[in-house]
Every structure is written in structure tokens, then in C-alpha cells.
Motif scaffolding. Structure first.
Motif, PDB file in Angstrom:
ATOM      1  N   TYR A  56       0.761  -1.135   0.052  1.00 43.91           N
ATOM      2  CA  TYR A  56       0.010  -0.097   0.045  1.00 43.91           C
ATOM      3  C   TYR A  56       0.711   1.491   0.129  1.00 43.91           C
ATOM      4  N   GLU A  57       1.970   1.140   0.736  1.00 41.40           N
ATOM      5  CA  GLU A  57       2.879   2.405   0.665  1.00 41.40           C
ATOM      6  C   GLU A  57       3.510   2.770  -0.570  1.00 41.40           C
ATOM      7  N   LYS A  86       0.790   4.050  -2.761  1.00 42.78           N
ATOM      8  CA  LYS A  86       0.594   5.446  -2.558  1.00 42.78           C
ATOM      9  C   LYS A  86       1.586   6.512  -2.912  1.00 42.78           C
ATOM     10  N   ASN A  87       2.826   6.219  -2.797  1.00 41.21           N
ATOM     11  CA  ASN A  87       3.870   6.793  -3.255  1.00 41.21           C
ATOM     12  C   ASN A  87       3.867   7.065  -4.769  1.00 41.21           C
ATOM     13  N   GLU A  93       1.151   9.347  -5.653  1.00 40.89           N
ATOM     14  CA  GLU A  93       1.657  10.627  -5.203  1.00 40.89           C
ATOM     15  C   GLU A  93       2.617  11.222  -6.352  1.00 40.89           C
ATOM     16  N   LYS A 107      -8.877   2.710   1.557  1.00 40.28           N
ATOM     17  CA  LYS A 107      -7.772   3.341   1.786  1.00 40.28           C
ATOM     18  C   LYS A 107      -7.208   4.685   1.034  1.00 40.28           C
ATOM     19  N   LEU A 108      -7.309   4.544  -0.255  1.00 44.90           N
ATOM     20  CA  LEU A 108      -7.014   5.422  -1.188  1.00 44.90           C
ATOM     21  C   LEU A 108      -7.938   6.550  -0.832  1.00 44.90           C
ATOM     22  N   ARG A 109      -9.186   6.109  -0.681  1.00 44.87           N
ATOM     23  CA  ARG A 109     -10.113   7.443  -0.621  1.00 44.87           C
ATOM     24  C   ARG A 109      -9.758   8.232   0.704  1.00 44.87           C
ATOM     25  N   GLU A 110      -9.668   7.348   1.754  1.00 47.32           N
ATOM     26  CA  GLU A 110      -9.260   8.029   2.986  1.00 47.32           C
ATOM     27  C   GLU A 110      -7.831   8.908   2.859  1.00 47.32           C
ATOM     28  N   ASP A 111      -7.105   8.572   1.923  1.00 45.23           N
ATOM     29  CA  ASP A 111      -5.761   9.289   1.776  1.00 45.23           C
ATOM     30  C   ASP A 111      -6.157  10.339   0.649  1.00 45.23           C
ATOM     31  N   GLY A 112      -7.476  10.594   0.252  1.00 41.65           N
ATOM     32  CA  GLY A 112      -7.513  11.806  -0.543  1.00 41.65           C
ATOM     33  C   GLY A 112      -7.443  11.543  -2.030  1.00 41.65           C
TER      34      GLY A 112
END
Ligand code: ADP
Ligand code: MG
Length: 565
Positions: free
Chosen positions: A215-216, A219-220, A223, A246-251
Motif C-alpha cells: 500500500y505504501e 500511495k507513493n 503521489e 484506503k485511497l479514498r481516505e488518503d484523499g
């Protein structure tokens, strides 16, 4: 009108693409064709253009209702009268469409394969002038293909019933020889023009990573690619839910797609992605067949798919506009277990007899293995893919994670000798893990049980780390210095090439990523950190990974289940 005018008038294009013209001309001359072209190459036009020029009706057989709807919608928008006949119509609509078809209103009709030999449809077809039967996604006739549909077998049955044999054209993106032969044999193509366009997609970058924390890494990655559209594929619905949540939570601007959602939501989410209302779609492999979105900049596989066919098809949805795009696969040992479970519990082949079913499962295991090798090869990833599909690439493409990491050529003859020697001295009875553990001199219950600690090769390479032994044995398997049985035990066997190494002094060299140089202070991070474009080359496997490998190498489903899938 001629074909160029049709192309311009209805489709708005000035020129044909590679291969399209040849297939169109063949069809127009009355010859069967088989078009094998990668996803996005433009197969639909190859039957739609001649359909407009032939006297009589073209029936298009397609496996998915959504695909039919999309295409029929697009044709009608372009001013071509087309219809579909499938289970999404009410009885009333169905009869009405058939009625219009009888009146000759449609040059092109999409039909679900299971409809073909129904009484109502035959009643129409036997009295109509059917000029062509176009079989889209033709690999569905093949039991060796990834999406075998028993209903596709009805196509031949149907064609045989027709008073006049139409031209039969077949199209697929699956290039393996088995599937190609199956299509020709099963559809009874008559002296077909077979066209294969190149499978390489030079604008796609291929990368493999085996991160500890997927996931990290995802996400990176996202980004670092702000504003870009992309697909994230997961193996299971649960995976889709988790990652999307999770992606939604992370915006992130993200939606989801899998077969567990209602029709309405699926359609809505798909459109949201296609029309750029959401940038990212997290999906299972239910998403994508027939999707035509040109500006997909990346396809990340959060899990390794079940075979290279699926992988290349899904990854190939990136960069259809020809601009650079990235295909990243995040490997984890658990993916192997999950896929293995899918194979062992497959419901798809229920209609097949026991023997055939077992054969299919064997093929699937072999395919899974080749997919897994992809994640571990040190060679050029593009080359690996092209070779898988029977083409020759170059050893170095310069646009994949392996080519971009630093290579060195390493002589692994001694390691190869020990491994092959151990297979021989233990009389070809064990899987890779036992062989590796023996050569490494491990002291496990299994080794003691099998008395491998008394084997002459025991502990011969105690100093070589097991991950390196694993890389070498994978290389030996890949290059047929060794082979494994296709059953669930995956026993390592010798091949004709084994003796070359053992007795005839053949050298084995392998390209390997250089152990990365680390500047001071970074040393401690060596194991856990990998840059986004780094391959798994040189990755060290934890004991957990090794255990999971064991599953791949042949332990049974029961054990896989204990790994709590
Ligand atoms: P496939 O079925 O091979 O995956 P499609 O038939 O869905 O591909 O076509 C993919 C895209 O390419 C579509 O948007 C189509 O309109 C476009 N296309 C097809 N032929 C041409 C052409 N000759 N020129 C430009 N675009 C084309
Ligand atoms: Mg298509």
C-alpha cells in the motif's frame, strides 16, 4: 462507397492501421480471416467496415453484454444501424429487434453465442442472407484460453445449419499457438488469412516490485503521478474494497469496480472513470474488456494475476494513445497462493469431464508458474513477455525495471552444477525447496525426514544465500536446464540440457542486477528500501516468502488454506 469512404464517413479516420486493410480486403474477397492483434489495435473496424460493404447481414458474436452495448451504441451514434440480441432485452424488445432484422434494417447485429441455436433465432437466420459471422474475442472457444466459454462452441453448430456458408472472421488478442490453433480448428476456418501484428507496445514501461508494504508503494506511486488516470487491479473483490477505501481516505480521486456491485453502480463507476470524473479506478479483472479509454497513464497490479495473458491484456489498457505509460506489478508471495486456490477451486470448468478438467488445471498451474517467473526474472521484462507470446524481442529494451537497473553477467556454473547435481543424486523426486535447502545445508524437519542430510550435495553451497539459489534455480527452469512436473507436486526433473552442465563443462551465465551501491548512512536501509522503478532483482526473500514459494512449488491446497486466504 469504398472502404476508405466508409472509414471516413462513419468512423472519422483517414487511414487504416497496421493490418486492418489486409483483413478487410480478405473478407471482401470472400476469405475467412483470423486477426490476432493486441488490445487497442482496432479489431472491431476489421469486421465493421466490410460489413458495410457486403450484401447481407453481418452477425457479430461477442461474449459480454456490456461490450455489445458499447459497440452497438457507438455504431448507431456513427450512423450505422446496428442491434444486439441478448438476455438484456425483454421478450418484447427481442422480438421487435428480430422483426426489424427480418426487414433488413440492420447491416450489423451483435448476438450472444447462446442465442444462436435457439428456435427463434434460427427461424430468422435460416431465412436471412447472412454474409459474415464475425467472432470477437475468439479465444473464448479455446479451453486453453483464459476465458473459455462453452457457449462459443455453438457458433460452429450454428454456421453448419446455414443454407449458405458465410465468411467467418475471428479476432483475438491472445497470441499463443495453442489458442490460435484451437480457434482455427474449432471454428472450422477455411484457409484463413491469418494476421498477427506485433505484440510489442514500445510506449509501455514495465516494472516489477516486491515490496514489503504494497500500500505504501502504491500511495507513493500515485503521489508521484498527480493528475494522471490509471487503473489499479486487485485479485479479489475484498482487495478492491480495501485498497479503494484506503485511497479514498488518503484523499485520492478514486472509484471501484467488481462483479459484486450492482449493474447500476458498475456502469456509473465505469463511466465516472471513462469520462474523467474520477482519476483512478480500483478493480478486479471484471473491469476492462472492451473499454476504450485512451489516456490511461498507468496500470498498477496490486496483485500478480493468474497468467501472462491476463497480465498483458490488463496492462495493455495503459497508453492506448501511444504516449508513454507505465505498467507496474506489485508482487507478493500471497498472490501465488490466492491464484493457486482459484485454480484448485475453479468453477468455470464444471461442464468438463474429470480428465479434461485436470488437464486444464495443469495448464493453469503451468501458466501461473510462468507468470511468477516474470516477477523474478533478471532479464528484460519486455523480452520475457514477447517470448511468452512467441515473438522475439531484444535482450535489452531500456524501458523496463530490469533493463534500467544495473546488470552484470555472473557465472553461476558452480551453483547450477550443485543444484542440478542434487536433483540427480536425489533421483528426481523433490520440489525446488527441498533441493535448495539440501544444497544450502538447512536443518529442517523435511530435510531430516527425507534424509537429504545424507545426500552427497548436502551443504555443498552453505555460503550461498537461499534467495540466490532460488534465482539460479528459476533461471535453470526458465532455460530448460531443469524442468518441473505440471502436477500439484511440481517435482524437479532433469532435461536433455542437464548433462551439459554436469558432465560436459557447459558454462551457465546469468544477467543479474548489481548489488546496489549504497552511500554511507544508507546501508542499514538496504533491505527494506527500493526506489519506485527498482525491480525485484536482488530482492532478499524472508522466510515467509520462502514458505509461500513452497506452495507454488507444489504443496497442496490444504496447506495453502492454512495460510489463511
Ligand atoms: P480492439 O478490439 O483491437 O481492442 P478496438 O476495435 O476497440 O480495439 O479499437 C480501439 C480504438 O482504436 C478505438 O477507439 C477505435 O476507434 C480506434 N481505431 C481503430 N481503427 C482506427 C484507425 N484506423 N485510425 C484511428 N483509430 C482507430
Ligand atoms: Mg475488441
Amino acid at each position: 462507397m469504398d472502404k476508405y469512404q466508409i472509414l471516413k464517413k462513419y468512423f472519422g479516420y483517414d487511414t487504416f492501421r497496421d493490418g486492418q486493410e489486409l483483413l478487410i480486403d480478405s473478407i471482401l474477397s470472400g476469405r475467412d480471416v483470423l486477426g490476432i492483434m493486441p488490445t487497442g489495435a482496432g479489431k472491431s473496424l476489421c469486421y465493421q467496415v466490410p460489413a458495410m460493404l457486403m450484401d447481407g447481414i453481418t452477425l457479430v458474436i461477442s461474449p459480454l453484454i456490456s461490450l455489445m452495448k458499447d459497440q452497438v451504441g457507438a455504431l448507431n451514434q456513427a450512423g450505422i444501424h446496428a442491434a444486439f440480441l441478448n438476455s438484456s432485452l425483454t421478450v418484447g424488445q427481442y422480438y421487435k429487434a428480430l422483426d426489424y432484422a427480418r426487414q433488413g434494417r440492420y447491416p450489423i447485429i451483435y448476438v450472444a453465442p447462446e442465442r444462436l441455436v435457439t428456435e427463434e433465432f434460427l427461424d430468422f437466420a435460416l431465412h436471412a442472407d447472412i454474409a459474415m459471422v464475425a467472432v470477437d474475442e475468439a479465444h473464448c472457444v479455446s479451453q486453453w484460453g483464459q476465458d473459455f466459454r462453452p457457449s462459443y462452441l455453438k457458433i460452429v453448430e450454428f454456421i453448419k445449419k446455414l443454407p449458405k456458408r458465410p465468411v467467418v472472421s475471428a479476432f483475438t488478442a491472445t497470441a499463443t499457438k495453442e489458442v490460435r490453433d484451437d480457434i482455427m480448428d474449432i471454428l472450422l476456418l477455411e484457409d484463413p488469412e491469418v494476421l498477427t501484428t506485433g505484440f510489442d507496445r514500445p510506449n509501455l514501461y514495465f516494472g516489477v516490485q516486491a515490496p514489503k508494504n504494497k500500500y505504501e508503494v502504491l500511495k507513493n506511486y500515485l503521489e508521484m503521478h498527480p493528475g494522471e488516470c490509471g487503473i489499479v487491479y486487485c485479485l479479489t473483490r475484498k482487495g478492491v474494497e480495501e485498497v479503494c477505501g484506503k485511497l479514498r481516505e488518503d484523499g485520492f480521486s478514486v472509484t471501484r469496480y467488481h462483479a459484486g456491485l450492482g449493474d447500476g453502480e458498475r456502469k456509473r463507476n465505469q463511466d465516472d472513470f471513462i469520462y474523467d470524473r474520477y482519476q483512478i479506478i480500483v478493480a478486479t479483472n471484471a473491469f476492462g474488456m472492451g473499454i476504450d479509454k485512451s489516456n490511461v497513464r498507468f496500470v498498477v497490479h496490486y496483485n500478480m494475476p493468474k497468467n501472462m495473458e491476463s497480465y498483458y491484456q490488463e496492462a495493455g489498457r495503459a497508453g492506448r494513445d501511444g504516449e508513454p505509460a507505465e505498467c507496474i506489478l506489485l508482487y507478493g508471495g500471497q498472490d501465488v497462493v490466492t491464484n493457486q486456490l482459484f485454480i484448485d477451486n475453479s468453477q468455470d470448468n464444471r461442464e468438463l469431464d474429470q480428465v479434461t478438467r485436470e488437464m486444464v488445471a495443469e495448464r493453469d498451474r503451468e501458466r501461473l508458474r510462468k507468470m511468477t517467473y516474470y516477477c523474478f526474472t533478471n532479464e528484460c521484462l519486455r523480452d520475457y513477455i514477447l517470448r511468452y507470446f512467441g515473438e522475439y524481442g531484444e535482450n535489452y529494451c531500456g524501458n523496463c525495471s530490469n533493463c534500467l537497473s544495473q546488470f552484470e553477467t555472473v557465472d553461476v556454473t558452480e551453483t547450477a552444477k550443485a543444484l542440478i547435481g542434487c536433483v540427480k543424486s536425489s533421483r528426481q523426486r523433490y520440489g525446488t525447496t527441498v533441493i535448495i535447502d539440501t544444497v544450502h545445508g538447512a536443518n529442517t524437519a523435511k530435510i531430516r525426514n527425507y534424509r537429504m542430510d545424507e545426500n552427497p550435495n548436502y551443504g555443498e553451497l552453505a555460503k550461498v544465500p537461499t534467495y540466490r539459489l532460488r534465482q539460479v534455480i528459476n533461471y535453470l527452469l526458465l532455460n530448460e536446464y531443469l524442468t518441473v512436473t505440471n502436477d500439484e507436486y511440481a517435482v524437479v526433473k532433469l532435461t536433455a540440457k542437464s548433462e551439459d552442465v554436469l558432465a560436459h563443462g557447459a558454462q551457465v551465465t546469468m544477467k543479474m542486477a548489481k548489488e546496489q551501491e549504497h552511500t554511507s548512512g544508507e546501508k542499514k536501509e538496504k533491505k527494506s528500501r527500493k526506489g519506485p522503478a527498482a525491480g525485484v532483482t536482488g530482492a532478499e526473500f524472508t522466510e515467509e516468502d520462502e514458505k509461500l514459494f513452497e506452495v507454488l512449488r507444489g504443496l497442496r491446497t490444504e496447506i495453502a488454506r492454512e495460510e489463511k486466504v
